[in-house]
Scaffold this motif. Structure first.
Motif, mmCIF file in Angstrom:
data_model
loop_
_atom_site.group_PDB
_atom_site.id
_atom_site.type_symbol
_atom_site.label_atom_id
_atom_site.label_comp_id
_atom_site.label_asym_id
_atom_site.label_seq_id
_atom_site.Cartn_x
_atom_site.Cartn_y
_atom_site.Cartn_z
ATOM 1 N N VAL A 158 37.058 50.473 52.070
ATOM 2 C CA VAL A 158 36.537 50.668 53.432
ATOM 3 C C VAL A 158 35.048 50.332 53.402
ATOM 4 C CG1 VAL A 158 38.163 52.497 54.091
ATOM 5 C CG2 VAL A 158 35.989 53.120 52.988
ATOM 6 N N SER A 159 34.433 50.294 54.581
ATOM 7 C CA SER A 159 32.999 50.020 54.611
ATOM 8 C C SER A 159 32.230 51.288 54.224
ATOM 9 C CB SER A 159 32.581 49.565 56.004
ATOM 10 O OG SER A 159 32.567 50.666 56.880
ATOM 11 N N ILE A 160 30.982 51.092 53.864
ATOM 12 C CA ILE A 160 30.134 52.239 53.506
ATOM 13 C C ILE A 160 30.049 53.217 54.677
ATOM 14 C CG2 ILE A 160 27.714 52.832 53.086
ATOM 15 C CD1 ILE A 160 27.642 50.512 51.115
ATOM 16 N N ARG A 161 29.881 52.671 55.856
ATOM 17 C CA ARG A 161 29.788 53.505 57.066
ATOM 18 C C ARG A 161 31.057 54.356 57.233
ATOM 19 N NH1 ARG A 161 25.818 55.364 60.599
ATOM 20 N NH2 ARG A 161 24.344 53.859 59.898
ATOM 21 N N GLN A 162 32.220 53.690 57.063
ATOM 22 C CA GLN A 162 33.479 54.433 57.202
ATOM 23 C C GLN A 162 33.575 55.536 56.157
ATOM 24 O OE1 GLN A 162 35.839 50.726 57.282
ATOM 25 N NE2 GLN A 162 37.347 51.951 58.395
ATOM 26 N N ALA A 163 33.136 55.217 54.945
ATOM 27 C CA ALA A 163 33.248 56.195 53.862
ATOM 28 C C ALA A 163 32.437 57.453 54.157
ATOM 29 C CB ALA A 163 32.788 55.570 52.548
ATOM 30 N N ILE A 164 31.273 57.287 54.773
ATOM 31 C CA ILE A 164 30.460 58.494 54.990
ATOM 32 C C ILE A 164 30.628 59.065 56.401
ATOM 33 C CG2 ILE A 164 28.722 58.003 53.204
ATOM 34 C CD1 ILE A 164 26.964 57.346 55.782
ATOM 35 N N GLN A 165 31.548 58.478 57.157
ATOM 36 C CA GLN A 165 31.795 58.945 58.523
ATOM 37 C C GLN A 165 32.064 60.460 58.586
ATOM 38 O OE1 GLN A 165 30.940 56.862 60.758
ATOM 39 N NE2 GLN A 165 31.267 58.362 62.377
ATOM 40 N N PRO A 166 32.897 60.998 57.674
ATOM 41 C CA PRO A 166 33.146 62.458 57.738
ATOM 42 C C PRO A 166 31.850 63.263 57.629
ATOM 43 C CG PRO A 166 34.700 61.398 56.253
ATOM 44 C CD PRO A 166 33.710 60.356 56.644
ATOM 45 N N LEU A 167 30.912 62.806 56.827
ATOM 46 C CA LEU A 167 29.627 63.508 56.692
ATOM 47 C C LEU A 167 28.811 63.355 57.975
ATOM 48 C CD1 LEU A 167 27.417 64.937 54.972
ATOM 49 C CD2 LEU A 167 26.788 62.685 54.091
ATOM 50 N N ILE A 168 28.769 62.141 58.487
ATOM 51 C CA ILE A 168 27.972 61.875 59.689
ATOM 52 C C ILE A 168 28.528 62.647 60.886
ATOM 53 C CG2 ILE A 168 27.354 60.070 61.361
ATOM 54 C CD1 ILE A 168 26.986 58.156 59.121
ATOM 55 N N ARG A 169 29.857 62.718 60.948
ATOM 56 C CA ARG A 169 30.503 63.363 62.093
ATOM 57 C C ARG A 169 30.075 64.833 62.257
ATOM 58 N NH1 ARG A 169 35.983 62.484 61.018
ATOM 59 N NH2 ARG A 169 35.917 60.231 61.124
ATOM 60 N N GLN A 170 29.726 65.439 61.137
ATOM 61 C CA GLN A 170 29.329 66.866 61.222
ATOM 62 C C GLN A 170 27.937 67.037 61.828
ATOM 63 O OE1 GLN A 170 29.297 68.230 57.178
ATOM 64 N NE2 GLN A 170 31.365 67.493 56.790
ATOM 65 N N LEU A 171 27.207 65.933 61.966
ATOM 66 C CA LEU A 171 25.799 66.069 62.345
ATOM 67 C C LEU A 171 25.553 65.728 63.805
ATOM 68 C CD1 LEU A 171 24.325 64.231 59.227
ATOM 69 C CD2 LEU A 171 24.432 66.702 59.581
ATOM 70 N N ASP A 172 24.616 66.479 64.374
ATOM 71 C CA ASP A 172 24.169 66.182 65.727
ATOM 72 C C ASP A 172 23.324 64.901 65.661
ATOM 73 O OD1 ASP A 172 22.790 66.115 68.085
ATOM 74 O OD2 ASP A 172 22.588 68.300 68.219
ATOM 75 N N LYS A 173 23.575 63.976 66.605
ATOM 76 C CA LYS A 173 22.875 62.685 66.536
ATOM 77 C C LYS A 173 21.363 62.803 66.731
ATOM 78 C CE LYS A 173 26.386 59.319 67.264
ATOM 79 N NZ LYS A 173 27.080 58.393 68.083
ATOM 80 N N SER A 174 20.947 63.939 67.312
ATOM 81 C CA SER A 174 19.497 64.076 67.500
ATOM 82 C C SER A 174 18.856 64.854 66.338
ATOM 83 C CB SER A 174 19.214 64.777 68.827
ATOM 84 O OG SER A 174 19.816 66.051 68.782
ATOM 85 N N SER A 175 19.684 65.182 65.333
ATOM 86 C CA SER A 175 19.136 65.984 64.232
ATOM 87 C C SER A 175 18.361 65.141 63.231
ATOM 88 C CB SER A 175 20.266 66.720 63.491
ATOM 89 O OG SER A 175 21.072 65.770 62.824
ATOM 90 N N GLU A 176 17.478 65.814 62.529
ATOM 91 C CA GLU A 176 16.704 65.154 61.472
ATOM 92 C C GLU A 176 17.640 64.642 60.372
ATOM 93 O OE1 GLU A 176 12.612 66.301 59.975
ATOM 94 O OE2 GLU A 176 13.068 64.371 60.868
ATOM 95 N N ALA A 177 18.667 65.451 60.055
ATOM 96 C CA ALA A 177 19.607 65.077 58.984
ATOM 97 C C ALA A 177 20.298 63.755 59.319
ATOM 98 C CB ALA A 177 20.631 66.183 58.779
ATOM 99 N N TYR A 178 20.652 63.579 60.572
ATOM 100 C CA TYR A 178 21.311 62.338 61.007
ATOM 101 C C TYR A 178 20.367 61.148 60.771
ATOM 102 C CZ TYR A 178 23.709 59.037 64.090
ATOM 103 O OH TYR A 178 24.349 57.932 64.598
ATOM 104 N N ARG A 179 19.110 61.359 61.164
ATOM 105 C CA ARG A 179 18.134 60.271 60.969
ATOM 106 C C ARG A 179 17.889 60.033 59.476
ATOM 107 N NH1 ARG A 179 15.716 62.859 65.383
ATOM 108 N NH2 ARG A 179 14.140 63.856 64.073
ATOM 109 N N PHE A 180 17.892 61.099 58.685
ATOM 110 C CA PHE A 180 17.696 60.940 57.238
ATOM 111 C C PHE A 180 18.819 60.092 56.626
ATOM 112 C CE2 PHE A 180 14.830 64.850 56.040
ATOM 113 C CZ PHE A 180 13.806 64.253 56.755
ATOM 114 N N ILE A 181 20.040 60.348 57.076
ATOM 115 C CA ILE A 181 21.157 59.571 56.509
ATOM 116 C C ILE A 181 21.007 58.094 56.871
ATOM 117 C CG2 ILE A 181 23.663 59.167 56.670
ATOM 118 C CD1 ILE A 181 24.050 62.086 56.348
#
Ligand SMILES: Cc1cc2nc3c(=O)[nH]c(=O)nc-3n(C[C@H](O)[C@H](O)[C@H](O)COP(=O)(O)OP(=O)(O)OC[C@H]3O[C@@H](n4cnc5c(N)ncnc54)[C@H](O)[C@@H]3O)c2cc1C
Length: 457
Positions: A158-181
């Motif tokens: 799968v693509s890198i994006r798809q692989a980390i999708q489960p991690l990204i999905r847990q994050l609010d898009k306006s959060s710092e963690a989302y921007r860090f990823i």
């Protein structure tokens, strides 16, 4: 008429054509009869390395190059007379055991070392990362690479994006963690591999090998290497290859203004050019090679150099990093202050973001870069006195910056790209190197490989 006219016009200067067109059975030809007539397409590192080696072994070699300069994706700008700047490759990545280090040493080329150890990272509001943010970033980095490693062992790629999708999905898009990823994906993956994380294969994106040691840049620019390799070679500039008639002897290489014949041809066309089919192979390339060309990816890394009246940024750093609001925008910068004592900053944009920004006007690009710098260093910073911007994705003789492994590709496809046709047409170029694709040393090694292949025929 086209062919004959050009034969007459250019024939005398063209190696190969002289023997062929004159029907010269003289002693001169007899003496040369064990020589191979070799046409090398492309005067980048791969082509020059192959041509130099084959010329040294006594063959008749002509290099034909579309541009009015040599070097290809090694291109040093001399616009700012006090500071040669590389618009293509800058660094010998990993100096130890790197064949480019030996070349640099042979010509005593002065080099400077930049270090990731001298990096400062700014958060989205332009503040240096606090200790807590550093820890958060490091934890997220570990999570991202752990997930990527685990996914590498799964059967379906799968693509890198798809692989980390489960991690990204847990994050609010306006959060710092989302921007860090997004920052981690841009700074550590897209800027290095030039492909988008939506496209890069999780299984194969990092299947390359690296040399250890520092990253070194050339005081006089990377051009010193192609200039050295080109010494004594017969190079025809401004020859845009249109057609290669390869299933015949001699082989014919037809450019927009001349025809060349050869016993062997070395093709070093960039993957982007091969994908565009702007050069016609007659007959068509074998299916396996066409498949490799279609499945491998050509990515983008663009540069924007800004020159300022004085230095206003941190003086003891080589790398400035920015956790941007918009994923991948101006995340990585190099300062030429510490390394070369110049008030110059270099901003990068890679992959999809690089492609998108490439379509903007110069004014828009500089304004966007300045917006980020103002966020970090304040509204009072000076305007740049000049800039230099690259657009590699739309450069017709490159159509991208360097190759990467997208989902659907396999490392063996680089062998398929490299495989010779009937022992007469040989393929080099960074994309044909399984271990060192995407690099200047990979291009050089591919040229040396092809020279060896031809010498064995
Ligand atoms: C912005 C950027 C930064 C990079 N940074 C680094 C770095 O720091 N370190 C590193 O190791 N690598 C880096 N690279 C990668 C490196 O530059 C390339 O991998 C390498 O230079 C490729 O060499 P090559 O000979 O395979 O291809 P090229 O250099 O592209 O040579 C191919 C030649 O073929 C010519 N050509 C194209 N079409 C035709 C045609 N129809 N007829 C005739 N000639 C044609 C081209 O003009 C070109 O000269 C970078 C690349 C870019 C773009």
């Amino acid at each position: 008429m086209y062919r004959r006219d050009f034969l007459t016009l250019f024939g005398l200067t063209l190696m190969g054509i002289v023997n062929h067109a004159c029907g010269d059975n003289s002693q001169e030809y007899a003496e040369a009869s064990n020589k191979k007539r070799i046409v090398v397409i492309g005067a980048g590192l791969a082509g020059l390395a192959a041509a130099r080696e084959l010329h040294r072994q006594g063959h008749e070699v002509v290099v034909i190059e579309a541009r009015e300069r040599i070097g290809g994706r090694i291109w040093t700008s001399l616009k700012w007379t006090d500071m040669p700047l590389d618009l293509g490759a800058t660094w010998i990545h990993g100096t130890q055991g790197n064949p480019l280090t030996s070349l640099a040493e042979q010509i005593k080329a002065k080099r400077l070392i930049t270090s990731y150890g001298r990096t400062v990272t700014y958060n989205t509001s332009g503040q240096v990362l606090s200790k807590a943010e550093e820890v958060q970033m490091e934890n997220l980095r570990k999570k991202v690479f752990k997930i990527l490693k685990q996914t590498q062992n799964e059967e379906i790629d799968v693509s890198i994006r798809q692989a980390i999708q489960p991690l990204i999905r847990q994050l609010d898009k306006s959060s710092e963690a989302y921007r860090f990823i997004n920052f981690i994906l841009s700074a550590e993956i897209e800027q290095e591999y030039s492909g988008s994380t939506q496209s890069l294969s999780v299984q194969w994106y990092d299947s390359d090998k690296t040399f250890s040691g520092d990253d070194a840049l050339f005081v006089q620019g990377f051009r010193v290497i192609p200039e050295f390799l080109a010494q004594g070679l017969n190079i025809e500039l401004g020859q845009v290859v249109k057609e290669i008639r390869w299933d015949q002897s001699p082989i014919e290489v037809i450019t927009q203004k001349a025809e060349f014949i050869a016993d062997h041809v070395v093709v070093t066309l960039p993957l982007g050019v091969l994908q565009s089919k702007s050069v016609r192979f007659i007959p068509e390339l074998p299916r396996s090679k066409q498949n490799a060309i279609a499945k491998l990816g050509m990515g983008v890394l663009n540069k924007c150099y800004l020159r300022f009246p004085e230095v206003f940024w941190s003086v003891n750093v080589d790398w400035l990093e920015y956790v941007s609001e918009k994923p991948g925008e101006w995340t990585e910068w190099v300062s030429f202050n510490h390394v070369a004592n110049m008030p110059i900053l270099l901003g990068f944009n890679a992959a999809d973001r690089g492609r998108e920004i490439e379509a903007w006007s110069d004014t828009q690009i500089v304004a966007s870069a300045m917006e980020v710098l103002r966020k970090i260093y304040g509204v009072g910073i000076p305007e740049p006195t000049d800039y230099q911007i690259t657009r590699w994705a739309t450069d017709p003789f490159s159509l991208g910056s360097y190759s990467y492994n997208p989902v659907g590709s396999l490392p063996r496809m680089r062998h398929e790209l490299a495989a010779p046709l009937k022992g007469s047409v040989f393929f080099a170029g960074e994309a044909s190197e399984e271990s060192y694709f995407g690099t200047a040393h990979g291009a050089y090694l591919s040229g040396m490989r092809v020279a060896k292949e031809i010498l064995k025929v």
